[in-house]
Write a protein that holds these residues in place. Structure first.
Motif, PDB file in Angstrom:
ATOM      1  N   ASN A  10       0.860  -1.186   0.000  1.00 57.18           N
ATOM      2  CA  ASN A  10       0.000   0.000   0.000  1.00 57.18           C
ATOM      3  C   ASN A  10       0.893   1.232   0.000  1.00 57.18           C
ATOM      4  O   ASN A  10       1.992   1.207   0.570  1.00 57.18           O
ATOM      5  CB  ASN A  10      -0.877   0.032   1.258  1.00 57.18           C
ATOM      6  N   VAL A  11       0.401   2.304  -0.623  1.00 48.78           N
ATOM      7  CA  VAL A  11       1.129   3.574  -0.584  1.00 48.78           C
ATOM      8  C   VAL A  11       0.625   4.371   0.618  1.00 48.78           C
ATOM      9  O   VAL A  11      -0.569   4.636   0.737  1.00 48.78           O
ATOM     10  CB  VAL A  11       0.900   4.398  -1.871  1.00 48.78           C
ATOM     11  N   ILE A  12       1.547   4.712   1.512  1.00 47.03           N
ATOM     12  CA  ILE A  12       1.199   5.476   2.712  1.00 47.03           C
ATOM     13  C   ILE A  12       1.909   6.826   2.645  1.00 47.03           C
ATOM     14  O   ILE A  12       3.107   6.884   2.345  1.00 47.03           O
ATOM     15  CB  ILE A  12       1.689   4.740   3.987  1.00 47.03           C
ATOM     16  N   PHE A  13       1.187   7.884   2.921  1.00 43.05           N
ATOM     17  CA  PHE A  13       1.782   9.226   2.932  1.00 43.05           C
ATOM     18  C   PHE A  13       2.050   9.639   4.383  1.00 43.05           C
ATOM     19  O   PHE A  13       1.172  10.198   5.031  1.00 43.05           O
ATOM     20  CB  PHE A  13       0.849  10.250   2.270  1.00 43.05           C
ATOM     21  N   PRO A  14       3.247   9.364   4.896  1.00 44.76           N
ATOM     22  CA  PRO A  14       3.529   9.765   6.283  1.00 44.76           C
ATOM     23  C   PRO A  14       3.702  11.282   6.360  1.00 44.76           C
ATOM     24  O   PRO A  14       3.945  11.935   5.338  1.00 44.76           O
ATOM     25  CB  PRO A  14       4.858   9.073   6.610  1.00 44.76           C
TER      26      PRO A  14
END
Ligand SMILES: [Fe+2]
Length: 336
Positions: free
Chosen positions: A237-241
């Motif tokens: 999954n792409v996570i935007f921290p």
């Protein structure tokens, strides 16, 4: 390739004096890969009749421009990373451009107030989290140093420009000492010594070597559209921290007009074309980067990863903190 380029240039230089109107061309020195920018150059040539010669450099652009001096054939400089853009400016190899089109199409925080460099696209440095083993992915960059991720993180070298920019942002948010502690924590959580490019980290998640990887957004688009890599992309999954108290770290690709540009007027036309909605849409659809011109938007695929708030740390601050960031990387022996 470069030898051929030089030959063309020398021939052109000879022609220029006698028949300036026949020399409608622009010479680009690029750190960006051919397949990324060639479609844009072709579009420009088709629309304007101005030929674009691209010299792709892997390294040493500043040295090369320095050695060539005022005989340099370079008109335009292309690169990724704000520190690399700033480096060329600080070395004195650029000149300011004043253009209403560039001012209108490029947001003020993505270009030099003095016009020495211009951002063209943005990209976020995100977390690629294993769908199977990292369902509760880190919401902050700070959390990458949490011992719960011990032995689970993969990333590329600490001296890579993308990593250095992220560490610079960490210094801005946490201070030098805070960022040092953070970077030590991240190092302690690595599954293996930093190695390979951004895509190699996602591959390592796919193969089970680590659970989360750090990388730039557009690589996800490239993997999804590569038959050999789509399985890697599908495993995460792409996570935007965000930084605690800030947003998601963003960097730019950009351009600058070379100091001794022999084809200045045509080079500015190319700069204006690249900032146009037409070119920006190509960047978005073919390179999976975030376009910056008004009215343009990320590709559907990129939008499917979600939205984020970009960190508000000024790009020039990131560039200025590069030496401090490199020092930290060395101090914690990040790659060791
Ligand atoms: Fe890249």
């Amino acid at each position: 390739m470069f030898t051929k380029f030089r030959t063309t240039l020398l021939a052109t230089a000879a022609l220029t004096a006698a028949a300036p109107l026949m020399a409608q061309e622009v010479n680009v020195y690029s750190y960006r890969q051919p397949e990324l920018i060639q479609p844009l150059m072709d579009k420009f040539a088709e629309a304007s009749g101005i030929k674009v010669n691209v010299a792709f450099l892997k390294k040493g652009m500043i040295e090369k421009l320095g050695a060539e001096g005022d005989r340099s054939p370079a008109d335009l400089i292309f690169t990724v990373d704000i520190s690399r853009l700033n480096g060329v400016v600080e070395a004195g190899h650029t000149q300011a451009v004043t253009s209403d089109i560039l001012t209108a199409n490029i947001p003020a925080d993505l270009r030099d107030p003095a016009g020495e460099w211009f951002g063209l696209t943005t990209r976020a440095r995100v977390v690629f989290a294993s769908k199977e083993r990292a369902a509760e992915a880190p919401a902050t960059y700070n959390e990458l140093a949490d011992p719960k991720w011990k032995g689970r993180i993969c990333t590329r070298s600490g001296t890579n420009a993308y990593t250095v920019a992220l560490v610079s942002a960490a210094i801005k948010h946490m201070g030098q000492e805070g960022a040092k502690t953070w970077l030590q924590g991240v190092k302690a959580n690595l599954a293996r010594k930093p190695q390979g490019n951004d895509r190699a980290q996602v591959k390592a998640v796919w193969s089970g070597e680590c659970d989360i990887a750090i990388g730039n957004t557009y690589y996800m688009g490239k993997m999804v559209n590569n038959p050999e890599q789509v399985a890697w992309a599908d495993s995460v999954n792409v996570i935007f921290p965000v930084f605690e108290g800030g947003g998601t770290h963003v960097n730019v690709s950009g351009m600058a007009l070379a100091k001794h540009a022999p084809h200045k007027a045509d080079a500015i036309k190319l700069m204006e074309f690249l900032a146009s909605p037409e070119a920006q849409t190509i960047y978005a659809e073919q390179n999976y980067e975030y376009p910056i011109a008004p009215g343009t938007h990320a590709s559907e695929l990129v939008q499917s990863w979600g939205t984020f708030t970009a960190d508000d740390v000024n790009l020039m601050d990131i560039a200025k903190l590069r030496p401090a960031a490199l020092k930290l990387v060395e101090e914690v022996d990040f790659d060791g």
